[in-house]
Design a protein around this motif. Sequence first.
Motif, PDB file in Angstrom:
ATOM      1  N   MET A   1      -7.339  28.878   8.395  1.00 63.52           N
ATOM      2  CA  MET A   1      -7.881  29.547   9.581  1.00 63.52           C
ATOM      3  C   MET A   1      -6.950  29.433  10.794  1.00 63.52           C
ATOM      4  O   MET A   1      -6.503  30.454  11.335  1.00 63.52           O
ATOM      5  CB  MET A   1      -9.276  29.021   9.906  1.00 63.52           C
ATOM      6  CG  MET A   1     -10.355  29.481   8.937  1.00 63.52           C
ATOM      7  SD  MET A   1     -11.999  28.920   9.466  1.00 63.52           S
ATOM      8  CE  MET A   1     -13.024  29.781   8.261  1.00 63.52           C
TER       9      MET A   1
ATOM     10  N   SER B   1     -11.971  37.749   6.310  1.00 65.14           N
ATOM     11  CA  SER B   1     -11.448  36.394   6.530  1.00 65.14           C
ATOM     12  C   SER B   1     -10.992  36.210   7.976  1.00 65.14           C
ATOM     13  O   SER B   1     -11.188  35.137   8.561  1.00 65.14           O
ATOM     14  CB  SER B   1     -10.282  36.116   5.578  1.00 65.14           C
ATOM     15  OG  SER B   1     -10.727  36.091   4.228  1.00 65.14           O
TER      16      SER B   1
ATOM     17  N   ALA C   1     -12.306  33.388  10.618  1.00 62.01           N
ATOM     18  CA  ALA C   1     -11.398  32.498  11.340  1.00 62.01           C
ATOM     19  C   ALA C   1     -11.647  32.558  12.842  1.00 62.01           C
ATOM     20  O   ALA C   1     -11.670  31.525  13.529  1.00 62.01           O
ATOM     21  CB  ALA C   1      -9.948  32.860  11.023  1.00 62.01           C
TER      22      ALA C   1
ATOM     23  N   SER D   1     -15.036  30.756  13.597  1.00 59.66           N
ATOM     24  CA  SER D   1     -14.954  29.305  13.428  1.00 59.66           C
ATOM     25  C   SER D   1     -14.099  28.670  14.517  1.00 59.66           C
ATOM     26  O   SER D   1     -14.411  27.582  15.024  1.00 59.66           O
ATOM     27  CB  SER D   1     -14.380  28.969  12.050  1.00 59.66           C
ATOM     28  OG  SER D   1     -15.248  29.413  11.028  1.00 59.66           O
ATOM     29  N   TYR D   2     -13.016  29.337  14.883  1.00 64.70           N
ATOM     30  CA  TYR D   2     -12.152  28.812  15.944  1.00 64.70           C
ATOM     31  C   TYR D   2     -12.922  28.744  17.258  1.00 64.70           C
ATOM     32  O   TYR D   2     -12.883  27.732  17.974  1.00 64.70           O
ATOM     33  CB  TYR D   2     -10.918  29.701  16.104  1.00 64.70           C
ATOM     34  CG  TYR D   2      -9.947  29.192  17.147  1.00 64.70           C
ATOM     35  CD1 TYR D   2      -8.907  28.339  16.796  1.00 64.70           C
ATOM     36  CD2 TYR D   2     -10.073  29.557  18.485  1.00 64.70           C
ATOM     37  CE1 TYR D   2      -8.015  27.866  17.744  1.00 64.70           C
ATOM     38  CE2 TYR D   2      -9.194  29.085  19.446  1.00 64.70           C
ATOM     39  CZ  TYR D   2      -8.174  28.241  19.077  1.00 64.70           C
ATOM     40  OH  TYR D   2      -7.309  27.757  20.016  1.00 64.70           O
TER      41      TYR D   2
END
Length: 291
Positions: free
Chosen positions: A20, A89, A93, A96-97
């Motif tokens: 990520m 994806s 990422a 989540s970041y």
Amino acid sequence: MFDAWRARARERLRRLPVWMPRLLRALAPPYGDFPDFLTPSQAAAGMECGIEAVLSTPGKRLTRELAAMPALPEWTAPLVRGEAAAVTSLGQALSSYYESVLLPDWSRVSAHAQADVAGRGRALLHGGADALLESFRPLLRWTPPVLEADYPKDRDIHLAGRGVTLVPSVFCWRTVVTLIDPGLPPVVIYPVERTAEWWRPHAQRPGHDTLKSLLGTTRAAVLRIAADGALAGEVAQRIGLSPAATSYHLKALREARLINCSRRGTSTLLFLTPLGLDLLAENPPGPNPVS
């Protein structure tokens, strides 16, 4: 300026799958250009809207902007081709970041940005557009009809009647940032003023609620409820106050410039001023806040 925050961010990043941060680092390097589709205007409505806009980028545009980046790693090829799995994806990422690295400090980021906007708004109110643009010196220099800024590259952006959106940023550093594609609505992202301690709320004794000590239990609770964009009637219900007592406390907070009120039909909507936002960010609730 960012060393302390960066150290905390690295610690949080270690909890994410390695791919990520590796992907985001490739797409948004610390120096040089990065794709415009990563900064959609829809993000003004919230992170979820922004990520959805990124995922909805037309395939041709995504491929064009990524292909123009120098030295992208070969493993990003599926994303450059716009393959659905790779785009999904990327969304994972980004989400989540944000949740791991930015969300824990987001109230501080928002408070700084809102405070900057409030100051610019006062300049506009008292002196018009010229005073607003003059307020950006020395970062931006207004010499009618040209707005100048130091920038890594020589570049002219012709508005052609489109106007320009000025966006405050805590993480922008030293110089402004603009979009690459001249066909997109013109945007200038500029750094806000902040101290080296911008990211950290004041230390607090365990079990101690500083905001209660400052405002009193009831007004501290009202301020925290107003942070959710509550209606005045909801405040009375949640705290158990009479309408008259609620109006009394709201008036005091409004006169202290901590909240503003806006009529919505027969109801009154409460929202925090930049000063109120900053006060909340500096004084998180203790373990047992009034609700």
